[in-house]
Design a protein around this motif. Structure first.
Motif, mmCIF file in Angstrom:
data_model
loop_
_atom_site.group_PDB
_atom_site.id
_atom_site.type_symbol
_atom_site.label_atom_id
_atom_site.label_comp_id
_atom_site.label_asym_id
_atom_site.label_seq_id
_atom_site.Cartn_x
_atom_site.Cartn_y
_atom_site.Cartn_z
ATOM 1 N N GLY A 1 0.807 -1.216 0.000
ATOM 2 C CA GLY A 1 0.000 0.000 0.000
ATOM 3 C C GLY A 1 0.835 1.259 0.000
ATOM 4 O O GLY A 1 2.044 1.252 -0.263
ATOM 5 N N ALA A 2 0.165 2.370 0.310
ATOM 6 C CA ALA A 2 0.828 3.675 0.314
ATOM 7 C C ALA A 2 2.006 3.672 1.275
ATOM 8 O O ALA A 2 1.936 3.136 2.377
ATOM 9 N N GLY A 3 3.109 4.293 0.823
ATOM 10 C CA GLY A 3 4.292 4.382 1.659
ATOM 11 C C GLY A 3 5.255 3.224 1.486
ATOM 12 O O GLY A 3 6.324 3.218 2.085
ATOM 13 N N ALA A 4 4.880 2.228 0.658
ATOM 14 C CA ALA A 4 5.755 1.082 0.453
ATOM 15 C C ALA A 4 6.962 1.471 -0.384
ATOM 16 O O ALA A 4 6.938 2.436 -1.128
ATOM 17 N N SER A 5 8.042 0.698 -0.240
ATOM 18 C CA SER A 5 9.222 0.914 -1.063
ATOM 19 C C SER A 5 8.946 0.454 -2.483
ATOM 20 O O SER A 5 8.275 -0.560 -2.707
ATOM 21 N N LEU A 6 9.479 1.180 -3.454
ATOM 22 C CA LEU A 6 9.247 0.845 -4.843
ATOM 23 C C LEU A 6 10.023 -0.415 -5.220
ATOM 24 O O LEU A 6 11.142 -0.646 -4.740
ATOM 25 N N SER A 7 9.438 -1.229 -6.090
ATOM 26 C CA SER A 7 10.144 -2.390 -6.609
ATOM 27 C C SER A 7 11.310 -1.920 -7.476
ATOM 28 O O SER A 7 11.369 -0.762 -7.898
ATOM 29 N N GLN A 8 12.229 -2.817 -7.778
ATOM 30 C CA GLN A 8 13.371 -2.457 -8.613
ATOM 31 C C GLN A 8 12.926 -2.008 -10.005
ATOM 32 O O GLN A 8 13.485 -1.073 -10.577
ATOM 33 N N GLN A 9 11.945 -2.687 -10.548
ATOM 34 C CA GLN A 9 11.436 -2.298 -11.872
ATOM 35 C C GLN A 9 10.857 -0.891 -11.845
ATOM 36 O O GLN A 9 11.150 -0.057 -12.714
ATOM 37 N N HIS A 10 10.043 -0.616 -10.847
ATOM 38 C CA HIS A 10 9.417 0.701 -10.761
ATOM 39 C C HIS A 10 10.429 1.783 -10.394
ATOM 40 O O HIS A 10 10.295 2.939 -10.835
ATOM 41 N N LEU A 11 11.442 1.419 -9.627
ATOM 42 C CA LEU A 11 12.489 2.380 -9.311
ATOM 43 C C LEU A 11 13.264 2.755 -10.579
ATOM 44 O O LEU A 11 13.626 3.935 -10.781
ATOM 45 N N ALA A 12 13.490 1.765 -11.459
ATOM 46 C CA ALA A 12 14.165 2.044 -12.733
ATOM 47 C C ALA A 12 13.301 2.945 -13.611
ATOM 48 O O ALA A 12 13.808 3.858 -14.284
ATOM 49 N N GLU A 13 11.994 2.712 -13.611
ATOM 50 C CA GLU A 13 11.085 3.556 -14.377
ATOM 51 C C GLU A 13 11.087 4.987 -13.842
ATOM 52 O O GLU A 13 11.057 5.951 -14.609
ATOM 53 N N LEU A 14 11.119 5.104 -12.523
ATOM 54 C CA LEU A 14 11.138 6.433 -11.911
ATOM 55 C C LEU A 14 12.443 7.156 -12.230
ATOM 56 O O LEU A 14 12.447 8.370 -12.482
ATOM 57 N N LYS A 15 13.541 6.428 -12.269
ATOM 58 C CA LYS A 15 14.830 7.048 -12.593
ATOM 59 C C LYS A 15 14.817 7.581 -14.021
ATOM 60 O O LYS A 15 15.323 8.683 -14.292
ATOM 61 N N GLN A 16 14.255 6.809 -14.943
ATOM 62 C CA GLN A 16 14.150 7.272 -16.318
ATOM 63 C C GLN A 16 13.241 8.493 -16.415
ATOM 64 O O GLN A 16 13.540 9.456 -17.137
ATOM 65 N N ALA A 17 12.134 8.473 -15.681
ATOM 66 C CA ALA A 17 11.224 9.623 -15.667
ATOM 67 C C ALA A 17 11.931 10.861 -15.132
ATOM 68 O O ALA A 17 11.781 11.961 -15.683
ATOM 69 N N ARG A 18 12.694 10.690 -14.069
ATOM 70 C CA ARG A 18 13.425 11.817 -13.489
ATOM 71 C C ARG A 18 14.417 12.396 -14.484
ATOM 72 O O ARG A 18 14.578 13.623 -14.581
ATOM 73 N N HIS A 19 15.095 11.515 -15.220
ATOM 74 C CA HIS A 19 16.063 11.994 -16.207
ATOM 75 C C HIS A 19 15.360 12.829 -17.286
ATOM 76 O O HIS A 19 15.867 13.887 -17.684
ATOM 77 N N LEU A 20 14.214 12.376 -17.758
ATOM 78 C CA LEU A 20 13.457 13.127 -18.763
ATOM 79 C C LEU A 20 13.035 14.486 -18.217
ATOM 80 O O LEU A 20 13.148 15.511 -18.913
#
Length: 270
Positions: free
Chosen positions: A8-27
């Motif tokens: 639920g809310a507040g959980a740590s992101l999975s590795q896949q989703h963390l990679a997606e977030l990193k790409q989003a941040r770069h954009l």
């Protein structure tokens, strides 16, 4: 369709989703639009902007505001509210055609060309949002699409501490909340509604930075119709990148909660 994280809310992101977030941040934090335009026109874009006639500043601001005001209902009218695919190349081609027409007339064509290209760009932004799970029947999702025009550019009032994706969201938070409440109550966007007027004015201030850069590039004597098409292609590619980053963040926020995603985003390194 992705399901909410079991924790639920507040959980740590999975590795896949963390990679997606990193790409989003770069954009979102490192847009390459200015450098690419500089390559096209063969001179620093900042110098081209400074060369704009002083009388054009007010004209560009007016055209920018009008374009954003008119495009919201038009752009979303023919898109199905939900879906899983997007067609960025189709929208890029349409914008390139309008840029070719505008480029043939230089800066004087901006008042005619910008409202058209803005509608097409918002359609493309909405298309990308829908592919990321946004329900375009929702006023909140429609305004999230409009917000993309405020991303990836700094105003003259910004400093290093004010720059960045989350800073832009914070700056627009109250205006977004008021406009969302208005749409939830009335269902249809009225151009004269104060809540929408305030939001569009704030977005237009940042969008105007990009439009001024585009106008300056199209004013370069050698640019012509072909150059206008290329400038417009780079223009829409920038906002498509901003949309991909923005809607990736929003999709992850629906899975993990805004606080967890915001914290992870701020901790990431490029």
């Amino acid at each position: 369709m992705e399901r909410p994280h079991p924790a639920g809310a507040g959980a740590s992101l999975s590795q896949q989703h963390l990679a997606e977030l990193k790409q989003a941040r770069h954009l979102l934090e490192h847009p390459g639009y200015v450098a690419r335009i500089t390559d096209v026109i063969g001179m620093p874009l900042e110098a081209a902007v400074k060369a704009l006639p002083a009388s054009w500043s007010g004209k560009i601001a007016s055209v920018t505001n009008t374009s954003l005001t008119k495009c919201l209902k038009v752009a979303n009218a023919t898109l199905r509210p939900t879906g899983t695919s997007s067609f960025p190349k189709l929208h890029s081609a349409a914008v390139a055609l309008s840029g070719a027409a505008g480029g043939a007339f230089g800066i004087a064509g901006l008042a005619v060309e910008l409202p058209v290209s803005t509608v097409v760009m918002l359609r493309s932004i909405a298309d990308i949002g829908r592919a990321h799970g946004e329900d375009l029947a929702s006023g909140e999702a429609q305004l999230a699409c409009l917000m993309v025009f405020s991303l990836g550019g700094k105003t003259a009032d910004d400093d290093a501490s004010d720059a960045g994706y989350y800073a832009a969201r914070v700056a627009l938070a109250q205006a977004m909340a008021d406009a969302t409440a208005y749409l939830a109550k009335h269902g249809v966007a009225s151009e004269a509604a104060p809540a929408l007027v305030r939001l569009i004015a704030q977005i237009a201030t940042r969008f105007n930075v990009h439009v001024s850069q585009k106008a300056a590039a199209m004013m370069v004597p050698i640019i012509g119709a072909a150059g206008g098409a290329l400038v417009n292609t780079l223009f829409i590619n920038h906002f498509q990148d901003m949309a991909r980053g923005h809607f990736t963040v929003r999709r992850l926020e629906r899975l993990y909660g805004p606080e967890a995603v915001s914290a992870a985003y701020r901790q990431l390194q490029d």
